[in-house]
Scaffold this active site. Structure first.
Site, PDB file in Angstrom:
ATOM      1  N   GLU A   1       6.799  -7.949   0.441  1.00  0.00           N
ATOM      2  CA  GLU A   1       7.328  -7.274  -0.746  1.00  0.00           C
ATOM      3  C   GLU A   1       8.817  -7.551  -0.880  1.00  0.00           C
ATOM      4  O   GLU A   1       9.427  -8.154   0.016  1.00  0.00           O
ATOM      5  CB  GLU A   1       7.127  -5.737  -0.611  1.00  0.00           C
TER       6      GLU A   1
ATOM      7  N   ASN B  67       7.399   1.166  -9.178  1.00  0.00           N
ATOM      8  CA  ASN B  67       7.364  -0.288  -9.011  1.00  0.00           C
ATOM      9  C   ASN B  67       7.995  -0.986 -10.202  1.00  0.00           C
ATOM     10  O   ASN B  67       8.398  -0.331 -11.177  1.00  0.00           O
ATOM     11  CB  ASN B  67       5.897  -0.737  -8.926  1.00  0.00           C
TER      12      ASN B  67
ATOM     13  N   ASP C 137       2.762  -4.809 -10.374  1.00  0.00           N
ATOM     14  CA  ASP C 137       3.472  -4.480  -9.143  1.00  0.00           C
ATOM     15  C   ASP C 137       4.945  -4.839  -9.351  1.00  0.00           C
ATOM     16  O   ASP C 137       5.515  -4.455 -10.371  1.00  0.00           O
ATOM     17  CB  ASP C 137       2.807  -5.246  -7.981  1.00  0.00           C
TER      18      ASP C 137
HETATM   19  O1  LIG Z   1       4.052  -2.055  -4.444  1.00  0.00           O
HETATM   20  C1  LIG Z   1       3.013  -1.613  -3.981  1.00  0.00           C
HETATM   21  O2  LIG Z   1       1.890  -1.443  -4.768  1.00  0.00           O
HETATM   22  C2  LIG Z   1       0.622  -1.572  -4.193  1.00  0.00           C
HETATM   23  C3  LIG Z   1      -0.414  -1.354  -5.243  1.00  0.00           C
HETATM   24  S1  LIG Z   1      -1.035   0.229  -5.458  1.00  0.00           S
HETATM   25  O3  LIG Z   1       0.062   1.190  -5.470  1.00  0.00           O
HETATM   26  O4  LIG Z   1      -1.941   0.434  -4.317  1.00  0.00           O
HETATM   27  O5  LIG Z   1      -1.784   0.255  -6.727  1.00  0.00           O
HETATM   28  C4  LIG Z   1       0.597  -0.754  -2.944  1.00  0.00           C
HETATM   29  O6  LIG Z   1      -0.637  -0.807  -2.341  1.00  0.00           O
HETATM   30  C5  LIG Z   1       1.677  -1.249  -1.986  1.00  0.00           C
HETATM   31  O7  LIG Z   1       1.663  -0.524  -0.775  1.00  0.00           O
HETATM   32  C6  LIG Z   1       2.993  -1.098  -2.612  1.00  0.00           C
HETATM   33  O8  LIG Z   1       4.018  -1.688  -1.826  1.00  0.00           O
END
Ligand SMILES: O=C1O[C@H](CS(=O)(=O)O)[C@@H](O)[C@H](O)[C@H]1O
Length: 297
Positions: free
Chosen positions: A19, A149, A202
């Site tokens: 990430e 996000n 995301d």
């Molecule tokens: O940025 C992120 O998003 C994902 C997707 S979700 O929130 O599960 O829909 C998440 O799993 C992840 O841990 C996180 O860093």
């Protein structure tokens, strides 16, 4: 909508939850995190070398800090890290407690303030928030979230984009560059949950034409949206879960994307063995430079 060029792997990192990529113009290097791997990484595209710096807890986001080191969103709060990624000062404790919350996506604003949001791990309570950190301290910008996000700013710095991933929605707000205040939030775009395999928004970045590039988690691709939210192009990623994009390279025409592998089905990982890797593709329109965090902002 056009089918654009695809991403290729530049680092077969096998990260659990890659990430938060962020380009350092000064160093011509890409910093990125492995949230569940508890590591801050430094990728040098000139050599292909990657250095992982271990952390004592999950790290959701990071930005270079003016004067050296970094600001980072960890589970316990926002921290100043030294140049080797070691936590040195807790700038702001996580107000939500650490049992079911951690910091997730973050980004500096044009003045060098740091915006970062949290993730409500049960994904039921909507207890996550978007915060702003600056010389005045930590302030809540938005609440009632599941996974904060998709933070990115328009080229003039007067529009803030923000996603709440499990709701498949990206909103945009007026942003006051003088104070860091937001107002007049509205839906920028919403993807259709019924199209489950098309993913959900995301991490993101904005290019010099004001177009919003969104990593579509569980969609296996990155999509480019126009400044009015229209879908312009889609770009396949050899991983089902791209997590965040960032522009880099000497001309900001290299688009990087991080990906996840943790918790993915075995057959998916067999079909997409570079899941968890770092990918890149060359784009025509350069990205916007993201300034370092400025503790005086
Ligand atoms: O940025 C992120 O998003 C994902 C997707 S979700 O929130 O599960 O829909 C998440 O799993 C992840 O841990 C996180 O860093």
């Amino acid at each position: 909508m056009t089918a654009g060029p695809a991403f290729t792997c530049v680092l077969d990192a096998r990260a659990k939850l890659g990430e938060g990529p962020v380009w350092s113009v000064d160093e011509q290097a890409l910093y990125w995190v492995d949230i569940k791997g508890r590591a801050l990484n430094r990728f040098d595209p000139a050599t292909g070398a990657n250095r992982a710096m271990a952390l004592p807890e999950e790290i959701g986001c990071v930005a270079p800090r003016k004067g050296g080191g970094f600001i980072a969103g960890l589970r316990s709060g926002l921290w100043q890290l030294d140049g080797e990624g070691r936590p040195v000062t807790c700038l702001a404790a996580n107000p939500e407690g650490q049992g079911a919350s951690r910091f997730n996506d973050g980004k500096t604003d044009p003045a060098g303030r740091y915006l970062a949001g949290t993730l409500d791990e049960p994904k039921a309570g909507g207890k996550a928030h978007l915060y702003r950190y600056d010389r005045h301290g930590l302030a809540v910008l938005a609440g009632g979230l599941l996974t904060s996000n998709g933070l990115a700013f328009s080229p003039d710095g007067r529009t803030l984009y923000h996603a709440d991933t499990p709701t498949f929605t990206v909103r945009r707000y007026r942003y006051d560059p003088a104070t860091g205040a937001i107002s007049d939030g509205e839906v920028f775009f919403r993807l259709e949950p019924k199209d489950g395999d098309r993913g959900r928004p995301d991490g993101a970045a904005v290019d010099a034409q004001g177009c919003y590039w969104s990593a579509l988690y569980e969609g296996g691709r990155v999509a480019r949206f126009s400044p009015d939210g229209g879908l312009l192009s889609e770009h396949p990623v050899p991983a089902r879960c791209p997590t965040m994009v960032a522009f880099g390279g000497p001309d900001l025409r290299t688009l990087y994307v991080t990906t996840a592998s943790a918790g993915r089905p075995a057959d998916e990982l067999e079909r997409l063995p570079q899941s968890g890797g770092l990918f890149a593709m060359t784009v025509e329109v350069p990205g916007l430079p993201v300034p370092p965090f400025d503790p005086a902002a």
